[in-house]
Write an enzyme that holds these catalytic residues in place. Structure first.
Site, PDB file in Angstrom:
ATOM      1  N   GLY A 170      14.945 -23.934  67.023  1.00 56.08           N
ATOM      2  CA  GLY A 170      15.313 -24.078  65.625  1.00 56.08           C
ATOM      3  C   GLY A 170      14.259 -23.452  64.736  1.00 56.08           C
ATOM      4  O   GLY A 170      13.109 -23.297  65.152  1.00 56.08           O
ATOM      5  N   GLN A 229       9.399 -21.630  57.141  1.00 55.27           N
ATOM      6  CA  GLN A 229       8.493 -21.240  58.232  1.00 55.27           C
ATOM      7  C   GLN A 229       8.236 -19.733  58.269  1.00 55.27           C
ATOM      8  O   GLN A 229       7.310 -19.278  58.935  1.00 55.27           O
ATOM      9  CB  GLN A 229       9.048 -21.691  59.592  1.00 55.27           C
ATOM     10  CG  GLN A 229       9.025 -23.202  59.769  1.00 55.27           C
ATOM     11  CD  GLN A 229       9.540 -23.591  61.142  1.00 55.27           C
ATOM     12  OE1 GLN A 229      10.729 -23.703  61.352  1.00 55.27           O
ATOM     13  NE2 GLN A 229       8.624 -23.777  62.076  1.00 55.27           N
ATOM     14  N   CYS A 242       6.573 -27.867  67.308  1.00 51.03           N
ATOM     15  CA  CYS A 242       6.995 -27.077  66.153  1.00 51.03           C
ATOM     16  C   CYS A 242       6.302 -25.723  66.216  1.00 51.03           C
ATOM     17  O   CYS A 242       5.105 -25.660  66.487  1.00 51.03           O
ATOM     18  CB  CYS A 242       6.622 -27.815  64.870  1.00 51.03           C
ATOM     19  SG  CYS A 242       7.060 -26.912  63.367  1.00 51.03           S
ATOM     20  N   HIS A 247      14.589 -32.461  62.319  1.00 52.24           N
ATOM     21  CA  HIS A 247      13.300 -31.757  62.277  1.00 52.24           C
ATOM     22  C   HIS A 247      13.371 -30.576  61.303  1.00 52.24           C
ATOM     23  O   HIS A 247      12.480 -30.399  60.462  1.00 52.24           O
ATOM     24  CB  HIS A 247      12.952 -31.288  63.704  1.00 52.24           C
ATOM     25  CG  HIS A 247      11.699 -30.474  63.816  1.00 52.24           C
ATOM     26  ND1 HIS A 247      10.599 -30.904  64.519  1.00 52.24           N
ATOM     27  CD2 HIS A 247      11.364 -29.252  63.314  1.00 52.24           C
ATOM     28  CE1 HIS A 247       9.644 -29.985  64.436  1.00 52.24           C
ATOM     29  NE2 HIS A 247      10.089 -28.972  63.722  1.00 52.24           N
TER      30      HIS A 247
HETATM   31 NI    NI Z   1       9.287 -27.133  63.118  1.00 55.10          NI
END
Ligand code: NI
Length: 176
Positions: free
Chosen positions: A52, A57, A102, A144
């Site tokens: 994901g 990000q 992550c 998340h």
């Molecule tokens: Ni993440």
């Protein structure tokens, strides 16, 4: 080769870059730039071997997420690929806590309390309203990624001391 030009892999921003802690803005109009953003996110997610990715990000503070959560170890890439615009959890049931990683917080695993099953509402890339219902890893991944859109990271579930250790370690490694 011609297809190289259509592939756009960009850098995934690492904690403690401040962009990761800011809330993202809703997408008002799904224009070609949004579809381009989604393509870049998908390519970057696969290149980083993630399941994901959220737009902040890669430095874009927009409410867009992509996911490809495999059903099992041999899960085929692309089979469960989805892009969601302005996603929100509209229903949550049960409780689960698994160790989450992550791409923006490398080498760190954190147990995060989540709903076991969720219903998420959002728009697809054609602007149609869709509902995604899921349990297990899909439910966790959805929560998340939506956390990212609210500037919330897995380190925010750690104690202040542990969070500080991670912050200093990653700052040394990646700057920011
Ligand atoms: Ni993440």
């Amino acid at each position: 080769m011609w297809y190289i030009e259509t592939m756009k892999v960009v850098e995934v921003i690492k904690y403690p870059n401040p962009l990761l802690t800011r809330p993202s803005l809703p997408v008002r109009e799904i224009d070609p730039s949004i579809n381009e953003l989604i393509d870049t996110m998908i390519e970057t997610m696969y290149a980083s071997k993630g399941i994901g990715l959220a737009a902040p990000q890669i430095g874009r503070l927009l409410r867009v997420i992509v996911l490809d959560v495999p059903e099992d170890e041999e899960g085929e890439q692309g089979k469960n690929l989805m892009a969601l615009i302005n996603p929100e959890v509209v229903e949550g049931r049960g409780k689960v806590e698994i160790e989450e990683g992550c791409l923006s917080v490398p080498e760190v695993k954190v147990k995060v309390p989540r709903y076991e099953e969720v219903v998420v509402k959002g728009l697809d890339r054609e602007g149609r309203e869709i509902f995604v219902e899921g349990g297990g890893l899909l439910a966790v991944a959805l929560q998340h990624e939506i956390d990212h859109l609210n500037g919330r990271l897995i380190v925010d579930y750690l104690s202040r001391i542990k969070k500080d250790i991670v912050r200093r370690k990653l700052k040394k490694l990646y700057g920011g």
